[in-house]
Design a protein around this motif. Structure first.
Motif, short mmCIF file in Angstrom:
data_model
loop_
_atom_site.label_atom_id
_atom_site.label_comp_id
_atom_site.label_asym_id
_atom_site.label_seq_id
_atom_site.Cartn_x
_atom_site.Cartn_y
_atom_site.Cartn_z
N PHE A 86 0.86 -1.18 0.00
CA PHE A 86 0.00 0.00 0.00
C PHE A 86 0.90 1.23 0.00
O PHE A 86 1.92 1.26 0.68
N GLY A 87 0.54 2.23 -0.77
CA GLY A 87 1.35 3.44 -0.80
C GLY A 87 0.78 4.44 -1.77
O GLY A 87 -0.33 4.30 -2.27
N GLU A 88 1.59 5.44 -2.11
CA GLU A 88 1.11 6.51 -2.98
C GLU A 88 1.12 6.10 -4.45
O GLU A 88 0.59 6.81 -5.30
N ARG A 89 1.72 4.94 -4.75
CA ARG A 89 1.74 4.44 -6.13
C ARG A 89 0.75 3.27 -6.24
O ARG A 89 0.62 2.47 -5.34
N ARG A 143 -0.83 -1.96 -17.51
CA ARG A 143 -2.02 -2.15 -16.68
C ARG A 143 -1.69 -2.66 -15.29
O ARG A 143 -2.46 -2.48 -14.36
N CYS A 144 -0.54 -3.34 -15.15
CA CYS A 144 -0.15 -3.79 -13.82
C CYS A 144 1.11 -3.08 -13.32
O CYS A 144 1.67 -3.46 -12.29
N SER A 145 1.54 -2.07 -14.05
CA SER A 145 2.71 -1.29 -13.63
C SER A 145 2.36 -0.40 -12.44
O SER A 145 1.32 0.26 -12.42
N ILE A 146 3.22 -0.41 -11.43
CA ILE A 146 3.00 0.39 -10.23
C ILE A 146 3.57 1.79 -10.47
O ILE A 146 4.77 1.96 -10.67
N GLU A 147 2.68 2.77 -10.47
CA GLU A 147 3.08 4.16 -10.71
C GLU A 147 2.15 5.09 -9.96
O GLU A 147 1.15 4.65 -9.37
N THR A 148 2.46 6.36 -9.98
CA THR A 148 1.55 7.33 -9.39
C THR A 148 0.32 7.46 -10.27
O THR A 148 0.35 7.15 -11.48
N VAL A 149 -0.76 7.91 -9.67
CA VAL A 149 -2.00 8.08 -10.43
C VAL A 149 -1.77 9.06 -11.58
O VAL A 149 -2.25 8.85 -12.71
N GLU A 208 -14.13 6.74 -14.20
CA GLU A 208 -14.55 5.45 -13.63
C GLU A 208 -13.35 4.57 -13.33
O GLU A 208 -13.30 3.91 -12.29
N VAL A 209 -12.36 4.56 -14.23
CA VAL A 209 -11.15 3.76 -13.99
C VAL A 209 -10.34 4.37 -12.85
O VAL A 209 -9.77 3.65 -12.02
N LEU A 210 -10.30 5.69 -12.79
CA LEU A 210 -9.61 6.34 -11.69
C LEU A 210 -10.22 5.92 -10.36
O LEU A 210 -9.51 5.62 -9.38
N ALA A 211 -11.54 5.88 -10.30
CA ALA A 211 -12.22 5.47 -9.06
C ALA A 211 -11.85 4.05 -8.68
O ALA A 211 -11.77 3.71 -7.50
N ALA A 212 -11.61 3.19 -9.68
CA ALA A 212 -11.31 1.78 -9.41
C ALA A 212 -9.94 1.61 -8.75
O ALA A 212 -9.75 0.67 -7.97
N VAL A 213 -8.98 2.49 -9.04
CA VAL A 213 -7.64 2.33 -8.46
C VAL A 213 -7.45 3.11 -7.16
O VAL A 213 -6.52 2.84 -6.40
N LEU A 214 -8.32 4.06 -6.90
CA LEU A 214 -8.12 4.92 -5.74
C LEU A 214 -8.14 4.21 -4.39
O LEU A 214 -7.46 4.65 -3.46
N PRO A 215 -8.91 3.12 -4.22
CA PRO A 215 -8.85 2.43 -2.92
C PRO A 215 -7.43 2.02 -2.50
O PRO A 215 -7.13 1.96 -1.31
#
Length: 790
Positions: A192-195, A422-428, A441-448
């Motif tokens: 869990f983190g900022e990325r 699609r599975c790369s860990i990066e900042t939003v 909608e996709v942004l909402a899916a990753v925000l949790p």
């Protein structure tokens, strides 16, 4: 009328929606050509049948936040499309593989009460020790929120908080026989983190496997032809050339390049005749060639010269006497055309041709490269993302190539490597810039993933911080229920084990600062990246959570469902509408949507009375009644379009959160340089959206609705921009629209004319404006929409 769990009277939801879903699933299950799709539809049939039985028997209370009889609100129900509880429990159902493995290791059979034993065993000393190990390592997966409850019990026990642990057990022990309160062991801890990442590695593996199954038969045929068939062709030609008496046959090509005699239309063949002499071991060579050819004979075309030659070879080997003069002439013609077109076998000319053909098919097919990439991805934790994708893009190694019977050194193509994003860990922000996150909608899916880390920032102990993050993400996967009577969805803090964690949180300045900066950043990113999109409910939920962690009063309103709208808005809708209309007083937005002084005053009074907890019939129906008046319709069950028109007026008055976000977060200064560009983005998107609708189905009401929502956003952003930009923007829209199709210009002209009138300070509802053909672009109308006939 029934009473729900809050004691309020409610109207039972009619089964019409469920019936339609069942009918659609039945059609798909019986008629769809794809067997996998039919199988999925069959499961949906069972699901909707179960829902309808539950509705008719009363076992499922659709519209309640506690839809299952006897189940507390914290139990996670399985929820189907539309928010209908199925009657199943997310943490219940058949025993899973890891549960069966635990039972097998203990020498126990999967008895009906097995789950009770699986839960209870974790309260023994050995069981708690195993939970401590999971807490320390973080190697577990929580798919349903209930699966973390016993980990919380273990943490409380370990940290000498027995009273809190007993209180939590009192809540969950009655459900030991039905639910999993323990997690799934995992190979790696969840980060869990900022990325963040969009999809887990396993989803990309699945995509690669799907690509692996999509074999390009044309390319495979080319490879087989070059690597197998053409060498056989060259050898059978050489074999027949060895039987020629005289020079090898060839075609006398005319000076004009013609292969045929213009007078007779026949090929001008020169050279000797085949099948006149057979060198030693000729038939043995022929038999060997026929044996090699046999596996390929059935797939060869009947008009294929190579197939003809092998047919004649079969005669020469088995029944040479059956070969007649016409057959020999045909063989001579095939040999002549071959030699003239390609050169003799063994010649430099033919070798160069075959070398070029081999080069063209040397590249490893994409389906094999997809398999290589899938195999590489399997070495990584399947439920997480990838910190570094570069090692996955190296050329195919010798070992990988050998396993496929291919040459090493092939490069993984960019089209496959792009899937790794699609599975790369990066900042939003980076993922939005790359286009990986392509919508709100996709942004909402990753925000949790991001919110989980921020919410856990107030927890100091590492294992509890990790556990809270996992619980938060699992809870965000909980699907929303269809609710009536202004009920709210179950909140995270209502889960007894999360409430126990919240008691350990340390509310300080640092976590609030992080939450506030993240809230500002994400809001700016959403508005500037997807200005045409009304903020979806899942994203509103995440922004609300961030606002709560930041200690900020940020009232945001959700989009409501027209088919269950009961003619009431919660007080926060009135509060947001009063603030938005006051903020936009005298603006282009107010003129365009006809929000006058009377509306603003009425909203202000309703908001003040609501804050004072005054309850009168007028206040109870306040905002809804105002919206009914503006829409010119009445609310009621069975009048979905009327309800949608009323809800749209509420969205206009509240600006569907735009005013609240800009003002309460004080973002106007940062957005001011972007407002005009954001309005242009909205208009460009509307043009694309409507042109697509015209090309497909001109009367597509969904496309019209989306265009109206984007138009509302556009008008808001333009209203917030400097007034000097209004004329410039309208001139720009005219120029942009002039480049579009005549039908699109005709369709959008009334809305653009209405915007021009409002920008010039005129109202759209007076007689002159209506006579000019100017229209206010709205999503819904009780009559046929004017855009549907344009």
């Amino acid at each position: 009328m029934d009473n729900d769990d809050t004691g309020c009277s409610r109207i039972r939801i009619a089964p019409g929606y469920a019936t339609l879903q069942l009918s659609a699933a039945l059609r798909t299950a019986s008629d769809h050509p794809d067997p996998q799709t039919r199988a999925r539809a069959a499961l949906k049939v069972q699901q909707w049948e179960q829902i309808m039985v539950g509705m008719f028997t009363g076992a499922i209370a659709v519209g309640s936040r506690t839809p299952l009889d006897g189940a507390p609100a914290w139990v996670t129900p399985e929820v189907a499309k539309g928010g209908f509880a199925t009657g199943d429990l997310k943490a219940g159902g058949p025993l899973q593989d890891h549960e069966l493995a635990t039972l097998a290791a203990a020498g126990m059979a999967p008895a009906p009460d097995a789950r009770r034993w699986l839960n209870a065993r974790l309260l023994t000393d050995d069981g708690l020790a195993s939970l401590y190990t999971l807490l320390d390592s973080g190697c577990y997966e929580i798919n349903a929120p209930e699966e973390g409850a016993l980990l919380v019990v273990a943490w409380l026990t370990r940290h000498r908080k027995p009273e809190h642990a007993r209180e939590l057990l009192d809540a969950i022990v009655p459900w030991f026989a039905h639910l999993r309160f323990y997690p799934l062991p995992a190979a790696q801890p969840r980060r869990f983190g900022e990325r963040v990442f969009l999809t887990p590695v396993r989803a990309v593996v699945d995509a690669m496997q799907e690509r692996q199954r999509k074999v390009n038969l044309r390319i495979l045929a080319q490879r087989e032809a070059v690597r197998v068939r053409l060498p056989l062709y060259d050898r059978v030609v050489q074999l027949f050339l060895d039987s020629v008496d005289g020079a090898p046959p060839s075609i006398n090509i005319g000076a004009d390049g013609a292969w045929r005699d213009p007078a007779t239309g026949k090929f001008r063949i020169a050279g000797g005749w085949p099948c006149r002499r057979y060198p030693a071991r000729w038939r043995e060579r022929g038999e060997a060639l026929l044996h090699e050819w046999q596996p390929h004979a059935a797939t060869a075309r009947n008009d294929d010269s190579m197939k003809e030659l092998f047919g004649y070879l079969h005669l020469c080997v088995t029944e040479p006497a059956a070969l007649n003069g016409r057959d020999v002439g045909r063989i001579r013609l095939i040999l002549g055309r071959y030699v003239s077109k390609r050169g003799l076998p063994g010649s430099t000319r033919l070798a160069a041709l075959r070398s070029e053909q081999a080069r063209q098919v040397a590249a490893m097919p994409y389906h094999l490269l997809a398999g290589v990439l899938a195999e590489r991805l399997r070495a990584f934790p399947q439920n997480g993302g990838l910190e570094d994708t570069a090692p996955l893009g190296v050329a195919v190694s010798a070992a990988e190539a050998d396993s496929l019977g291919e040459a090493s050194g092939a490069q993984i193509p960019a089209v496959l490597l792009a899937k790794l994003d699609r599975c790369s860990i990066e900042t939003v922000t980076v993922l939005v810039e790359r286009g990986v996150i392509a919508s709100a909608e996709v942004l909402a899916a990753v925000l949790p993933q991001l919110s989980a880390a921020i919410n856990a920032a107030a927890i100091t102990e590492a294992s509890l911080k990790q556990l809270y993050g996992a619980l938060y993400q699992a809870f965000r996967r909980r699907r929303s229920l269809l609710l009536q009577n202004l009920q709210s969805q179950v909140r995270l803090g209502e889960l007894p084990w999360v409430a126990a964690i919240n008691a350990q949180r340390e509310q300080g300045l640092a976590p609030r600062t992080v939450a506030r900066s993240t809230l500002d950043e994400l809001t700016l990113l959403t508005l500037t990246s997807f200005p045409q999109t009304a903020i979806p409910n899942p994203l509103i939920q995440e922004l609300n959570t961030l606002a709560g962690n930041a200690g900020l009063d940020l009232p945001l309103v959700e989009e409501l469902a027209a088919d269950i709208f009961m003619g009431m808005f919660a007080h926060k809708f009135t509060k947001v509408a009063a603030h938005a209309t006051a903020m936009l007083d005298g603006s282009l937005y107010s003129r365009y949507y006809g929000i006058g002084e009377h509306v603003r005053d009425q909203l202000r009074q309703l908001a003040q009375q609501g804050e004072a907890k005054i309850r009168t019939p007028e206040i109870e129906s306040g905002l809804a009644g105002l919206c009914e008046t503006r829409a010119g319709v009445r609310c009621g069950l069975g009048t979905v379009i009327n309800n949608a028109m009323i809800i749209e007026q509420q969205q206009i008055l509240t600006t569907h959160n735009l005013a609240a976000l800009v003002a309460r977060l004080d973002l106007d200064g940062q957005l001011q340089p972007h407002y005009e560009r954001m309005a242009q983005q909205c208009f460009e998107w509307i043009c694309r959206n409507q042109q697509n609708a015209l090309n497909a189905w001109p009367g597509d009401l969904r496309a019209i609705r989306n265009a109206a929502y984007a138009w509302r956003q556009m008008v808001f952003f333009l209203s917030m921009a400097d007034m000097s930009s209004h004329d410039r923007f309208i001139a720009w829209t005219r120029g942009h629209l002039a480049q579009e199709s005549p039908r699109l210009r005709q369709r959008l002209a009334p809305a653009l004319a209405g915007l021009e009138l409002a920008a010039a300070g005129h109202a759209l509802d007076d007689a002159a404006s209506r006579a000019s053909g100017a229209r206010r672009l709205l999503a819904y109308t009780s009559e046929q929409h004017w855009m549907a006939v344009a």
